[in-house]
Write a protein that holds these residues in place. Structure first.
Motif: not given
Length: 557
Positions: A97-112, A257-260
């Motif tokens: 089994y496998i599940a997938l999802a997508v999260v859009r428009d993230v803003v990341l730094n090293e700690e994130a 969050i995009e449901a795949v």
């Protein structure tokens, strides 16, 4: 008793996620409301223990979200929408089994990124049962060409560049030449074809459940993240993706969050993340009897809002509530009652319960027991099985088996030939367990935590009691590298820096034995048992052993 996972976060990162400054006092009180225990605060770094049943609290994002209501801050809403991205699974035997999802428009730094990786590892080691039950991965979606395929491939011909490696490797090489491969390769090594994720152009995203590709890893430049979980149970992989998605969404500007949807053989469709939480019927009369305090409907609604429950209906004193999609622990009315009690305040409940005696002392776990539990939890998470041998043993086991002549304490009038001495090291007993179980499994990975008595003329009793951890790995291709990988991972989880240097230990190959040093002090060893000893014992596979003094680790952990 299983130790709670220890989570490491930056206080300034928590404040950035909250959008507000927070004092240590408020942080401590909030953590108590979440059943978390503060382990240590050093500068900007906070370490706390989170319950196994609250994996949403395994990173700064989930902690910040849970703290908001208790700090008087508004919660942030995320939006789950249908994704145009599709996934297809071949239903791989042994890991279907496998599940997938997508999260859009993230803003990341090293700690994130540190927090995302921490969440990934903690989820896989606890909820995923050291990746055996399920694993989790994240990828830079903009470097991938959907749709996504989960299929089985030839491990000797298929190549990709594993995470943090500068060259391509075959899948078989990944299992033998990378640290993660040596730790977790046993999960898939018996498969004829190995499970991989790949995109429409045939680019491999990961060798599941071992190691992702370096070519599409998440960096500070990543804006859109693909999440996957592969495993043995459809519900588990959806749970894993749900937690990862909602936590990463805390760093999204749009909070989308995009449901795949992933098509599996036989018409099965798995979609993640979850869109609905568990619906639970709660009779407040039952809650009041359970916690010993009368709870009104109005108070219950207010208390439940602090834990992100949604009240769907009210019929007298019976509430139907929906838990958040990431609250895997909220399954019955008793779970809801616990959250009500936490919000009410156990201290307030205690003041109203006249039958409770006053506390006259403060209990605290001994540091040696604490570090023993931490080590046990880590090794179980790595797929090791704990064993327990008697402290009493035979002189032959302690000395003859490994050619050890350092001296042991013997019993003056033993009643049995099997128990003529007190053990002074764990390794012989662990090897005896390997002997008893040879041929039963292709791979043996065991550990023991126990006390030994070491001759020491500097002590008044001429004896010193030490708490040690003994570890053994045995399989057809086991080498010193396997042992080094386990020890490195153990010490990394404990937050202790170590180094290795060549040493000699009775019964181990001199050229394949290393001392384990911390801050210039030798606290243990790791090495390969000599082939002539294995031959004499009837063992066909190599055996790698390690023994570490836990009394000394206390000073550095």
């Amino acid at each position: 008793m299983i130790d709670m996972p220890v989570i490491r976060v930056s206080i300034s990162d928590i404040e950035a996620l909250l959008g507000s400054r927070v004092t240590l006092e408020k942080l401590y009180k909030g953590l108590t409301k979440l059943k978390c225990e503060v382990d240590n605060v050093e500068g900007d770094i906070l370490e706390y223990e989170a319950n196994h049943d609250r994996p949403d609290l395994f990173s700064a994002e989930g902690l910040a979200r849970a703290l908001r209501p208790f700090l008087g801050l508004e919660g942030k809403q995320y939006h789950i929408v249908n994704s145009s991205i599709k996934g297809y699974s071949e239903g791989i035997p042994g890991r279907p089994y496998i599940a997938l999802a997508v999260v859009r428009d993230v803003v990341l730094n090293e700690e994130a990124i540190v927090q995302i990786m921490q969440l990934q590892e903690k989820l896989a080691s606890t909820y995923g049962r050291a990746r055996r039950k399920a694993s989790i991965g994240v990828y830079d979606l903009d470097k991938i060409k959907p749709p996504i395929y989960y299929r089985a491939v030839n491990p000797y011909e298929t190549k990709y560049r594993p995470l943090n490696e500068n060259r391509e490797m075959t899948l078989r090489q990944v299992l033998s030449e990378t640290e993660k491969g040596r730790l977790y390769g046993y999960i898939i090594e018996s498969m004829e074809r190995y499970p991989v994720l790949m995109d429409s152009e045939g680019t491999i995203l990961s060798l599941a459940p071992i190691l992702n590709s370096d070519d599409n890893k998440v960096t500070t430049n990543t804006r859109n993240i693909l999440i996957d979980s592969t495993g043995l149970n459809p519900e588990t992989v959806v749970d894993m993706v749900t937690i990862m998605a909602v936590n990463i969404a805390e760093r999204s500007q749009s909070r989308i969050i995009e449901a795949v949807r992933v098509e599996h053989p036989g018409g099965l469709i798995i979609e993640a993340p979850r869109r609905k939480g568990n619906f639970i019927s709660v009779n407040l009369s039952d809650v009041s009897r359970l916690i010993g305090v009368d709870i009104s409907v109005e108070d219950a609604v207010r208390y439940l809002s602090l834990h992100y429950y949604t009240v769907r209906s009210i019929d007298g004193r019976v509430l139907t509530v929906e838990a958040s999609i990431y609250r895997l622990d909220a399954r019955s009315w008793v779970d809801v009652a616990e959250d009500i009690a936490i919000s009410y305040g156990y201290d307030a409940i205690g003041r109203q319960a006249d039958s409770l005696p006053y506390s006259t002392s403060i209990g605290k776990i001994h540091p040696l027991e604490y570090i023993s539990r931490r080590v046990r939890d880590i090794l179980v998470g790595l797929g090791f099985t704990e064993i327990a041998n008697y402290m009493m043993t035979s002189i032959e086991s302690q000395t003859t088996l490994m050619g050890y002549n350092q001296g042991v304490f013997v019993v003056e009038n033993p009643k049995s030939d099997r128990y003529t001495a007190i053990r002074s090291w764990l390794t012989p007993g662990i090897i005896e367990v390997i002997i008893e179980n040879k041929g039963k499994r292709a791979r043996l990975a065991v550990f023991e935590i126990g006390d030994v008595v070491v001759p020491d003329e500097s002590m008044e009793t001429n004896a010193r009691v030490e708490r040690r951890i003994g570890i053994a790995v045995s399989h057809e291709k086991a080498t010193l590298t396997d042992g080094l990988a386990v020890v490195r991972t153990l010490f990394k989880e404990l937050g202790v820096a170590l180094s290795f240097e060549k040493t000699m230990v009775p019964g181990l190959l001199p050229e394949r034995t290393a001392a384990i040093n911390v801050n210039g002090e030798q606290i243990g060893f790791v090495g390969e048992v000599k082939p002539e000893i294995l031959y004499k014992l009837g063992l066909m596979n190599p055996v790698i052993v390690s023994e570490i003094n836990l009394n000394k680790i206390i000073n550095y952990s």
